[in-house]
Design a protein around this motif. Structure first.
Motif, PDB file in Angstrom:
ATOM      1  N   THR A   1       0.821  -1.215   0.000  1.00  0.00           N
ATOM      2  CA  THR A   1       0.000   0.000   0.000  1.00  0.00           C
ATOM      3  C   THR A   1       0.855   1.265   0.000  1.00  0.00           C
ATOM      4  OG1 THR A   1      -1.536  -1.263   1.369  1.00  0.00           O
ATOM      5  CG2 THR A   1      -1.912   1.126   1.259  1.00  0.00           C
ATOM      6  N   GLN A   2       1.975   1.212   0.735  1.00  0.00           N
ATOM      7  CA  GLN A   2       2.830   2.391   0.885  1.00  0.00           C
ATOM      8  C   GLN A   2       3.530   2.795  -0.411  1.00  0.00           C
ATOM      9  OE1 GLN A   2       4.694   0.533   4.559  1.00  0.00           O
ATOM     10  NE2 GLN A   2       4.941   2.698   5.007  1.00  0.00           N
ATOM     11  N   VAL A   3       3.625   1.854  -1.369  1.00  0.00           N
ATOM     12  CA  VAL A   3       4.216   2.202  -2.663  1.00  0.00           C
ATOM     13  C   VAL A   3       3.127   2.216  -3.740  1.00  0.00           C
ATOM     14  CG1 VAL A   3       6.541   1.437  -2.034  1.00  0.00           C
ATOM     15  CG2 VAL A   3       4.967  -0.186  -3.125  1.00  0.00           C
TER      16      VAL A   3
ATOM     17  N   GLY B   1       7.068   4.041  14.569  1.00  0.00           N
ATOM     18  CA  GLY B   1       7.271   5.056  13.547  1.00  0.00           C
ATOM     19  C   GLY B   1       6.855   4.427  12.237  1.00  0.00           C
ATOM     20  N   CYS B   2       6.826   5.203  11.148  1.00  0.00           N
ATOM     21  CA  CYS B   2       6.351   4.666   9.877  1.00  0.00           C
ATOM     22  C   CYS B   2       7.024   5.421   8.737  1.00  0.00           C
ATOM     23  CB  CYS B   2       4.832   4.826   9.802  1.00  0.00           C
ATOM     24  SG  CYS B   2       4.126   4.235   8.260  1.00  0.00           S
ATOM     25  N   LEU B   3       7.452   4.697   7.696  1.00  0.00           N
ATOM     26  CA  LEU B   3       8.091   5.348   6.547  1.00  0.00           C
ATOM     27  C   LEU B   3       7.128   6.316   5.853  1.00  0.00           C
ATOM     28  CD1 LEU B   3      10.066   2.335   5.029  1.00  0.00           C
ATOM     29  CD2 LEU B   3      10.973   4.229   6.402  1.00  0.00           C
ATOM     30  N   SER B   4       5.826   6.135   6.055  1.00  0.00           N
ATOM     31  CA  SER B   4       4.838   7.033   5.445  1.00  0.00           C
ATOM     32  C   SER B   4       4.485   8.215   6.350  1.00  0.00           C
ATOM     33  CB  SER B   4       3.560   6.268   5.095  1.00  0.00           C
ATOM     34  OG  SER B   4       3.824   5.332   4.071  1.00  0.00           O
TER      35      SER B   4
ATOM     36  N   GLN C   1       1.736  -6.483  12.697  1.00  0.00           N
ATOM     37  CA  GLN C   1       0.416  -5.873  12.912  1.00  0.00           C
ATOM     38  C   GLN C   1       0.368  -4.481  12.285  1.00  0.00           C
ATOM     39  OE1 GLN C   1      -1.380  -6.910  17.056  1.00  0.00           O
ATOM     40  NE2 GLN C   1       0.788  -7.364  17.240  1.00  0.00           N
ATOM     41  N   HIS C   2       1.473  -3.727  12.405  1.00  0.00           N
ATOM     42  CA  HIS C   2       1.572  -2.394  11.806  1.00  0.00           C
ATOM     43  C   HIS C   2       1.447  -2.494  10.275  1.00  0.00           C
ATOM     44  CE1 HIS C   2       3.682   1.704  11.481  1.00  0.00           C
ATOM     45  NE2 HIS C   2       3.757   1.235  10.242  1.00  0.00           N
ATOM     46  N   GLU C   3       2.176  -3.455   9.689  1.00  0.00           N
ATOM     47  CA  GLU C   3       2.161  -3.600   8.221  1.00  0.00           C
ATOM     48  C   GLU C   3       0.800  -4.104   7.730  1.00  0.00           C
ATOM     49  OE1 GLU C   3       4.488  -2.108   6.897  1.00  0.00           O
ATOM     50  OE2 GLU C   3       5.934  -2.179   8.544  1.00  0.00           O
ATOM     51  N   MET C   4       0.183  -5.034   8.484  1.00  0.00           N
ATOM     52  CA  MET C   4      -1.128  -5.538   8.073  1.00  0.00           C
ATOM     53  C   MET C   4      -2.188  -4.444   8.159  1.00  0.00           C
ATOM     54  SD  MET C   4      -1.135  -9.486   9.405  1.00  0.00           S
ATOM     55  CE  MET C   4      -2.762  -9.867   8.743  1.00  0.00           C
ATOM     56  N   ASP C   5      -2.013  -3.509   9.076  1.00  0.00           N
ATOM     57  CA  ASP C   5      -2.903  -2.341   9.136  1.00  0.00           C
ATOM     58  C   ASP C   5      -2.830  -1.550   7.831  1.00  0.00           C
ATOM     59  OD1 ASP C   5      -4.124  -2.632  11.581  1.00  0.00           O
ATOM     60  OD2 ASP C   5      -2.948  -1.098  12.624  1.00  0.00           O
ATOM     61  N   HIS C   6      -1.613  -1.360   7.307  1.00  0.00           N
ATOM     62  CA  HIS C   6      -1.469  -0.629   6.034  1.00  0.00           C
ATOM     63  C   HIS C   6      -2.335  -1.258   4.945  1.00  0.00           C
ATOM     64  CE1 HIS C   6       1.627   2.380   6.704  1.00  0.00           C
ATOM     65  NE2 HIS C   6       2.455   1.503   7.232  1.00  0.00           N
ATOM     66  N   LEU C   7      -2.393  -2.597   4.953  1.00  0.00           N
ATOM     67  CA  LEU C   7      -3.109  -3.311   3.886  1.00  0.00           C
ATOM     68  C   LEU C   7      -4.625  -3.098   3.951  1.00  0.00           C
ATOM     69  CD1 LEU C   7      -1.096  -6.680   3.852  1.00  0.00           C
ATOM     70  CD2 LEU C   7      -0.718  -4.638   2.467  1.00  0.00           C
TER      71      LEU C   7
HETATM   72 NI    NI Z   1       4.199   1.972   8.317  1.00  0.00          NI
END
Ligand code: NI
Length: 176
Positions: free
Chosen positions: A50-52, A90-93, A132-138
């Motif tokens: 999602t982030q890309v 933290g988050c790259l986005s 869990q953080h990455e699955m939230d992005h999805l």
């Molecule tokens: Ni993130």
């Protein structure tokens, strides 16, 4: 391999809900390599498609000290969750912003690898926080969504300020 562009909050594309990966082909393998390279070059320990701006259920992760153990989780699903932990995320986005978030301490997930093979894995501690953080992005959710609306607004303003300062600095220099 290619480095991909990472979307930043409050870009509305970050709220997109990703679809299941159906084709385990060469294109997918190349995408996983590009995602991994993008994560490493941004000094991240995880990155969701999602982030890309690719809206497929896929994430990459590497929480090893040496950053030499890249993992990919395709179509991840949570099977069980237990306990709780609070970790500063933290988050790259959401560059330069950190906040405490409460998550499950221990989770079991089911996912597929790049060849489409299904596997199950139990994750604890930072590993569990990260997935869990990455699955939230999805599903279009960011860690700042767990903050109060007031705090989230402060984050938005701080990021705007950072971007303006960076743009001004670039304008004052010869950036090539
Ligand atoms: Ni993130």
């Amino acid at each position: 391999m290619a480095k991909l562009n990472i979307l930043e909050f409050p870009d509305p594309r970050l709220t997109t809900v990703a679809k299941r990966v159906e084709a385990f082909d060469e294109e997918l393998k190349t995408f996983v390599e590009d995602m991994t390279e993008t994560m490493y070059s941004a000094n991240g320990i995880g990155l969701a498609a999602t982030q890309v701006n690719v809206h497929k259920r896929l994430l990459v992760m590497d929480i090893s000290e040496e950053q030499d153990q890249p993992r990919v989780y395709i179509n991840p699903e949570v099977l069980t969750r237990a306990g709780e932990q609070i970790h500063e995320e933290g988050c790259l986005s959401v560059p330069g912003i950190y906040a405490n978030v409460k998550r499950a301490e221990d989770i079991t997930i089911k996912a597929q690898d790049v060849d489409g093979n299904t596997f199950e894995e139990r994750l604890e501690g930072l590993h569990a926080v990260c997935i869990q953080h990455e699955m939230d992005h999805l599903v279009g959710r960011l860690f700042v969504d767990y903050l109060s609306p007031l705090k989230r607004n402060m984050v938005k303003k701080k990021l705007e300020k950072q971007r303006k300062a960076a743009a001004k600095e670039a304008a004052d220099h010869h950036v090539m």
